[in-house]
Design a protein around this motif. Sequence first.
Motif, PDB file in Angstrom:
ATOM      1  N   ILE A 135      15.262  -4.202  -2.943  1.00 29.64           N
ATOM      2  CA  ILE A 135      15.739  -2.864  -3.281  1.00 29.64           C
ATOM      3  C   ILE A 135      14.573  -2.014  -3.755  1.00 29.64           C
ATOM      4  O   ILE A 135      13.587  -2.527  -4.277  1.00 29.64           O
ATOM      5  N   LEU A 136      14.694  -0.735  -3.545  1.00 32.15           N
ATOM      6  CA  LEU A 136      13.702   0.223  -4.004  1.00 32.15           C
ATOM      7  C   LEU A 136      14.475   1.396  -4.583  1.00 32.15           C
ATOM      8  O   LEU A 136      15.396   1.901  -3.939  1.00 32.15           O
ATOM      9  N   VAL A 137      14.163   1.778  -5.802  1.00 35.51           N
ATOM     10  CA  VAL A 137      14.765   2.964  -6.400  1.00 35.51           C
ATOM     11  C   VAL A 137      13.762   4.089  -6.218  1.00 35.51           C
ATOM     12  O   VAL A 137      12.632   4.012  -6.703  1.00 35.51           O
ATOM     13  N   LEU A 138      14.178   5.088  -5.497  1.00 37.56           N
ATOM     14  CA  LEU A 138      13.302   6.173  -5.067  1.00 37.56           C
ATOM     15  C   LEU A 138      13.672   7.457  -5.792  1.00 37.56           C
ATOM     16  O   LEU A 138      14.856   7.757  -5.958  1.00 37.56           O
ATOM     17  N   GLU A 139      12.672   8.216  -6.226  1.00 32.10           N
ATOM     18  CA  GLU A 139      12.880   9.565  -6.751  1.00 32.10           C
ATOM     19  C   GLU A 139      12.580  10.529  -5.611  1.00 32.10           C
ATOM     20  O   GLU A 139      11.476  10.515  -5.064  1.00 32.10           O
ATOM     21  N   ALA A 140      13.572  11.327  -5.241  1.00 29.23           N
ATOM     22  CA  ALA A 140      13.394  12.283  -4.147  1.00 29.23           C
ATOM     23  C   ALA A 140      14.157  13.567  -4.467  1.00 29.23           C
ATOM     24  O   ALA A 140      15.109  13.557  -5.243  1.00 29.23           O
ATOM     25  N   ARG A 141      13.734  14.656  -3.830  1.00 30.29           N
ATOM     26  CA  ARG A 141      14.392  15.951  -4.058  1.00 30.29           C
ATOM     27  C   ARG A 141      15.837  15.942  -3.588  1.00 30.29           C
ATOM     28  O   ARG A 141      16.709  16.518  -4.223  1.00 30.29           O
ATOM     29  N   ASP A 142      16.055  15.335  -2.422  1.00 31.55           N
ATOM     30  CA  ASP A 142      17.382  15.303  -1.817  1.00 31.55           C
ATOM     31  C   ASP A 142      17.396  14.187  -0.774  1.00 31.55           C
ATOM     32  O   ASP A 142      16.391  13.481  -0.594  1.00 31.55           O
ATOM     33  N   LEU A 143      18.529  14.014  -0.099  1.00 24.68           N
ATOM     34  CA  LEU A 143      18.650  12.935   0.873  1.00 24.68           C
ATOM     35  C   LEU A 143      17.630  13.065   2.003  1.00 24.68           C
ATOM     36  O   LEU A 143      17.038  12.075   2.414  1.00 24.68           O
ATOM     37  N   ASN A 144      17.391  14.281   2.475  1.00 24.98           N
ATOM     38  CA  ASN A 144      16.406  14.458   3.545  1.00 24.98           C
ATOM     39  C   ASN A 144      15.011  14.016   3.110  1.00 24.98           C
ATOM     40  O   ASN A 144      14.268  13.413   3.888  1.00 24.98           O
ATOM     41  N   HIS A 145      14.668  14.290   1.863  1.00 25.50           N
ATOM     42  CA  HIS A 145      13.372  13.872   1.335  1.00 25.50           C
ATOM     43  C   HIS A 145      13.323  12.339   1.246  1.00 25.50           C
ATOM     44  O   HIS A 145      12.316  11.719   1.608  1.00 25.50           O
ATOM     45  N   GLU A 203       0.833  -1.196   0.000  1.00 24.19           N
ATOM     46  CA  GLU A 203       0.000   0.000   0.000  1.00 24.19           C
ATOM     47  C   GLU A 203       0.877   1.258   0.000  1.00 24.19           C
ATOM     48  O   GLU A 203       0.607   2.223  -0.720  1.00 24.19           O
ATOM     49  N   TYR A 204       1.952   1.240   0.799  1.00 23.44           N
ATOM     50  CA  TYR A 204       2.843   2.398   0.824  1.00 23.44           C
ATOM     51  C   TYR A 204       3.588   2.534  -0.508  1.00 23.44           C
ATOM     52  O   TYR A 204       3.770   3.644  -1.015  1.00 23.44           O
ATOM     53  N   ASP A 205       3.985   1.407  -1.096  1.00 23.61           N
ATOM     54  CA  ASP A 205       4.616   1.455  -2.422  1.00 23.61           C
ATOM     55  C   ASP A 205       3.662   2.084  -3.439  1.00 23.61           C
ATOM     56  O   ASP A 205       4.093   2.872  -4.287  1.00 23.61           O
ATOM     57  N   ALA A 224       2.039   6.676  -6.830  1.00 21.80           N
ATOM     58  CA  ALA A 224       1.049   7.713  -7.143  1.00 21.80           C
ATOM     59  C   ALA A 224       1.657   9.109  -7.063  1.00 21.80           C
ATOM     60  O   ALA A 224       1.209  10.019  -7.760  1.00 21.80           O
ATOM     61  N   ASN A 225       2.690   9.265  -6.236  1.00 19.32           N
ATOM     62  CA  ASN A 225       3.338  10.564  -6.069  1.00 19.32           C
ATOM     63  C   ASN A 225       4.659  10.662  -6.835  1.00 19.32           C
ATOM     64  O   ASN A 225       5.464  11.552  -6.569  1.00 19.32           O
ATOM     65  N   HIS A 226       4.881   9.722  -7.742  1.00 23.02           N
ATOM     66  CA  HIS A 226       6.043   9.710  -8.636  1.00 23.02           C
ATOM     67  C   HIS A 226       7.380   9.607  -7.895  1.00 23.02           C
ATOM     68  O   HIS A 226       8.383  10.157  -8.348  1.00 23.02           O
ATOM     69  N   HIS A 227       7.387   8.885  -6.782  1.00 24.58           N
ATOM     70  CA  HIS A 227       8.624   8.660  -6.036  1.00 24.58           C
ATOM     71  C   HIS A 227       9.160   7.248  -6.222  1.00 24.58           C
ATOM     72  O   HIS A 227      10.323   6.991  -5.942  1.00 24.58           O
ATOM     73  N   ILE A 241      14.983  10.219   3.097  1.00 27.38           N
ATOM     74  CA  ILE A 241      14.872   9.744   4.484  1.00 27.38           C
ATOM     75  C   ILE A 241      13.427   9.859   4.958  1.00 27.38           C
ATOM     76  O   ILE A 241      12.881   8.929   5.560  1.00 27.38           O
ATOM     77  N   GLN A 242      12.811  10.990   4.673  1.00 23.63           N
ATOM     78  CA  GLN A 242      11.416  11.205   5.067  1.00 23.63           C
ATOM     79  C   GLN A 242      10.514  10.138   4.447  1.00 23.63           C
ATOM     80  O   GLN A 242       9.656   9.560   5.134  1.00 23.63           O
ATOM     81  N   LEU A 243      10.708   9.847   3.161  1.00 16.49           N
ATOM     82  CA  LEU A 243       9.861   8.870   2.484  1.00 16.49           C
ATOM     83  C   LEU A 243      10.075   7.454   3.028  1.00 16.49           C
ATOM     84  O   LEU A 243       9.112   6.741   3.306  1.00 16.49           O
ATOM     85  N   ILE A 244      11.314   7.048   3.207  1.00 16.73           N
ATOM     86  CA  ILE A 244      11.587   5.688   3.690  1.00 16.73           C
ATOM     87  C   ILE A 244      11.228   5.557   5.163  1.00 16.73           C
ATOM     88  O   ILE A 244      10.811   4.489   5.604  1.00 16.73           O
ATOM     89  N   SER A 245      11.344   6.617   5.932  1.00 15.61           N
ATOM     90  CA  SER A 245      11.010   6.523   7.361  1.00 15.61           C
ATOM     91  C   SER A 245       9.535   6.205   7.575  1.00 15.61           C
ATOM     92  O   SER A 245       9.149   5.712   8.632  1.00 15.61           O
ATOM     93  N   GLN A 246       8.700   6.429   6.556  1.00 12.10           N
ATOM     94  CA  GLN A 246       7.279   6.120   6.643  1.00 12.10           C
ATOM     95  C   GLN A 246       6.944   4.734   6.081  1.00 12.10           C
ATOM     96  O   GLN A 246       5.804   4.300   6.139  1.00 12.10           O
ATOM     97  N   HIS A 247       7.955   4.039   5.514  1.00 11.52           N
ATOM     98  CA  HIS A 247       7.705   2.735   4.896  1.00 11.52           C
ATOM     99  C   HIS A 247       7.486   1.689   5.989  1.00 11.52           C
ATOM    100  O   HIS A 247       8.298   1.554   6.902  1.00 11.52           O
ATOM    101  N   PRO A 248       6.387   0.945   5.941  1.00 12.86           N
ATOM    102  CA  PRO A 248       6.116  -0.070   6.962  1.00 12.86           C
ATOM    103  C   PRO A 248       7.215  -1.132   7.068  1.00 12.86           C
ATOM    104  O   PRO A 248       7.409  -1.711   8.130  1.00 12.86           O
ATOM    105  N   GLY A 249       7.955  -1.375   5.989  1.00  9.84           N
ATOM    106  CA  GLY A 249       9.026  -2.366   6.028  1.00  9.84           C
ATOM    107  C   GLY A 249      10.132  -2.013   7.008  1.00  9.84           C
ATOM    108  O   GLY A 249      10.871  -2.891   7.461  1.00  9.84           O
ATOM    109  N   LEU A 250      10.240  -0.742   7.373  1.00  9.11           N
ATOM    110  CA  LEU A 250      11.260  -0.304   8.326  1.00  9.11           C
ATOM    111  C   LEU A 250      11.061  -0.960   9.696  1.00  9.11           C
ATOM    112  O   LEU A 250      12.016  -1.152  10.435  1.00  9.11           O
ATOM    113  N   ARG A 251       9.837  -1.356  10.007  1.00  6.83           N
ATOM    114  CA  ARG A 251       9.566  -2.016  11.293  1.00  6.83           C
ATOM    115  C   ARG A 251      10.167  -3.419  11.361  1.00  6.83           C
ATOM    116  O   ARG A 251      10.264  -3.998  12.433  1.00  6.83           O
TER     117      ARG A 251
END
Length: 132
Positions: free
Chosen positions: A81-91, A31-33, A38-41, A93-103
């Motif tokens: 592996i996940l290839v992520l489109e993000a503005r910068d490293l902080n972005h 669902e998070y993927d 949907a947000n082009h990340h 981090i923000q996106l992956i920190s919300q991924h349920p797999g991190l638990r």
Amino acid sequence: MKYICLGYIEPGKFQGMTEDERHAMLDACFEYDDHLRANHHFAAGEALQPPESALTLYWKNGKVATTDGPYAETKEQLGGILVLEARDLNHAIQLISQHPGLRYGPWEIRPAADLNEMVRESELRRKKSSEG
């Protein structure tokens, strides 16, 4: 910018879950993927077969050699592996920190290297050497 995100999990952790726990984890992750897509990340992503299915190739005594299993012995094993489109490293981090797999295990985030200039220079060198 692209970031390569490596998700790890302890061996046996997924197999040790009940079927309901596995389904809940997978559903939350997928669902998070979908949200990332949907947000082009979400640029790409793949789960990996278990580490025992790995084959490691390396150079030894002037030729290719192989070893069964993963390259590194670690507490956690690379799960996907996940290839992520993000503005910068902080972005990223923000996106992956919300991924349920991190638990279920740590994630490593690395900026993808832009090799376009190196490839272009190599093409020019190879073209010159084939002409000369």
